[in-house]
Design a protein around this motif. Structure first.
Motif, PDB file in Angstrom:
ATOM      1  N   TYR A 130       0.859  -1.186   0.000  1.00 57.44           N
ATOM      2  CA  TYR A 130       0.000   0.000   0.000  1.00 57.44           C
ATOM      3  C   TYR A 130       0.892   1.232   0.000  1.00 57.44           C
ATOM      4  O   TYR A 130       1.765   1.379   0.861  1.00 57.44           O
ATOM      5  CB  TYR A 130      -0.910  -0.006   1.223  1.00 57.44           C
ATOM      6  CG  TYR A 130      -1.827   1.191   1.311  1.00 57.44           C
ATOM      7  CD1 TYR A 130      -2.801   1.412   0.340  1.00 57.44           C
ATOM      8  CD2 TYR A 130      -1.720   2.098   2.361  1.00 57.44           C
ATOM      9  CE1 TYR A 130      -3.647   2.508   0.405  1.00 57.44           C
ATOM     10  CE2 TYR A 130      -2.564   3.197   2.450  1.00 57.44           C
ATOM     11  CZ  TYR A 130      -3.528   3.399   1.468  1.00 57.44           C
ATOM     12  OH  TYR A 130      -4.364   4.484   1.539  1.00 57.44           O
ATOM     13  N   GLY A 132       0.233   4.431   0.549  1.00 52.92           N
ATOM     14  CA  GLY A 132       0.005   5.455   1.554  1.00 52.92           C
ATOM     15  C   GLY A 132      -0.041   6.858   0.956  1.00 52.92           C
ATOM     16  O   GLY A 132      -0.270   7.045  -0.233  1.00 52.92           O
ATOM     17  N   THR A 133       0.214   7.850   1.801  1.00 56.72           N
ATOM     18  CA  THR A 133       0.115   9.244   1.343  1.00 56.72           C
ATOM     19  C   THR A 133       1.358   9.709   0.597  1.00 56.72           C
ATOM     20  O   THR A 133       1.287  10.627  -0.228  1.00 56.72           O
ATOM     21  CB  THR A 133      -0.116  10.182   2.541  1.00 56.72           C
ATOM     22  OG1 THR A 133       0.959  10.008   3.476  1.00 56.72           O
ATOM     23  CG2 THR A 133      -1.438   9.866   3.217  1.00 56.72           C
ATOM     24  N   PRO A 138      -0.334   7.831  -4.756  1.00 56.14           N
ATOM     25  CA  PRO A 138      -0.727   7.717  -3.351  1.00 56.14           C
ATOM     26  C   PRO A 138      -1.975   6.855  -3.176  1.00 56.14           C
ATOM     27  O   PRO A 138      -2.807   6.745  -4.066  1.00 56.14           O
ATOM     28  CB  PRO A 138      -0.998   9.171  -2.950  1.00 56.14           C
ATOM     29  CG  PRO A 138      -1.351   9.846  -4.236  1.00 56.14           C
ATOM     30  CD  PRO A 138      -0.538   9.181  -5.293  1.00 56.14           C
ATOM     31  N   HIS A 139      -2.043   6.250  -2.004  1.00 56.64           N
ATOM     32  CA  HIS A 139      -3.220   5.461  -1.599  1.00 56.64           C
ATOM     33  C   HIS A 139      -3.599   4.413  -2.650  1.00 56.64           C
ATOM     34  O   HIS A 139      -4.751   4.300  -3.064  1.00 56.64           O
ATOM     35  CB  HIS A 139      -4.412   6.386  -1.328  1.00 56.64           C
ATOM     36  CG  HIS A 139      -4.148   7.417  -0.285  1.00 56.64           C
ATOM     37  ND1 HIS A 139      -3.917   7.095   1.039  1.00 56.64           N
ATOM     38  CD2 HIS A 139      -4.049   8.777  -0.371  1.00 56.64           C
ATOM     39  CE1 HIS A 139      -3.711   8.195   1.727  1.00 56.64           C
ATOM     40  NE2 HIS A 139      -3.766   9.233   0.895  1.00 56.64           N
ATOM     41  N   THR A 140      -2.607   3.648  -3.056  1.00 64.86           N
ATOM     42  CA  THR A 140      -2.821   2.655  -4.103  1.00 64.86           C
ATOM     43  C   THR A 140      -2.396   1.274  -3.607  1.00 64.86           C
ATOM     44  O   THR A 140      -1.382   1.126  -2.917  1.00 64.86           O
ATOM     45  CB  THR A 140      -2.031   3.010  -5.368  1.00 64.86           C
ATOM     46  OG1 THR A 140      -2.416   4.320  -5.799  1.00 64.86           O
ATOM     47  CG2 THR A 140      -2.291   2.019  -6.492  1.00 64.86           C
ATOM     48  N   THR A 178      -3.927   7.403  -8.812  1.00 65.55           N
ATOM     49  CA  THR A 178      -4.580   6.196  -8.341  1.00 65.55           C
ATOM     50  C   THR A 178      -5.800   5.893  -9.209  1.00 65.55           C
ATOM     51  O   THR A 178      -6.623   6.771  -9.455  1.00 65.55           O
ATOM     52  CB  THR A 178      -5.032   6.359  -6.873  1.00 65.55           C
ATOM     53  OG1 THR A 178      -3.899   6.685  -6.073  1.00 65.55           O
ATOM     54  CG2 THR A 178      -5.671   5.085  -6.353  1.00 65.55           C
TER      55      THR A 178
END
Length: 202
Positions: A130, A132-133, A138-140, A178
């Motif tokens: 993951y 994250g930021t 990000p957030h993938t 993403t």
């Protein structure tokens, strides 16, 4: 007349030899190697649920390559269940079957034999990274490379190997953004239908 009588047994002999050869060929040993390969595309994993919502699994049968109806979730008709990033197998607390999962840090095409033991009831875990930021994008959720999962089917009779390819609808190319539609699995797998643990013909 004498010459004609002499030809008959010779002809019969040739016919008998040919028949015997065909019979031996037909009854000789035959290979039972039955490997089927498939790519499952866009298997939904409760895509519309809010974060923290109760699990609602999509059940999948590796042998038929089809989604199994919810009313058959208490049977051995399914092998894998998908809900968000959770993947269960048909055994233990998850189902009545005799399934199991085993993770290998080996490329999919290099796995030629399924181990006879070591299968977990906890399902498929640790299959992704993951971002994250701070990651890109990000957030993938990104499937781990060279990660293969061995699956014992719910009926306990077959073995399969699986590589997860994508967590996003349409198996899109991951760029700097993403993908929008998550919780859709695409994975490739091979299942051995002859009851053996071999994924490559010897």
């Amino acid at each position: 007349m004498k010459t004609r009588l002499q030809l008959i047994p010779i002809t019969l002999c040739v016919l008998l030899i040919g028949f015997t050869a065909c019979e031996d060929s037909a009854t000789g040993p035959k290979s039972t190697f039955q490997l089927e390969t498939n790519t499952a595309e866009d298997i939904p994993a409760n895509p519309n649920a809010e974060r923290g919502a109760p699990a609602d699994y999509t059940f999948y049968d590796l042998e038929t390559g089809a989604i199994v109806a919810d009313e058959d979730s208490a049977t051995t008709e399914w092998d894998l269940g998908f809900n968000a990033t959770l993947i269960i197998v048909n055994t233990g607390d998850s189902g009545p079957g005799e399934g199991g999962a085993l993770a290998l840090d080996v490329a999919f095409e290099e796995v030629n034999t399924a181990p006879s033991e070591g299968y977990s009831e906890d399902g498929i875990a640790d299959w992704y990274n993951y971002t994250g930021t701070e990651g890109t994008p990000p957030h993938t959720v990104l499937p781990k490379e060279d990660k293969t999962f061995l699956i014992k089917t719910g009926d306990g009779e077959h073995y399969a190997k699986i590589q997860i390819l994508s967590y996003y609808e349409g198996n899109p190319e991951i760029t700097d953004e993403t993908p929008e539609s998550s919780r859709y699995y695409t994975f490739e797998y091979a299942i051995q239908l002859d009851g053996s643990r071999q994924f490559a013909e010897e």
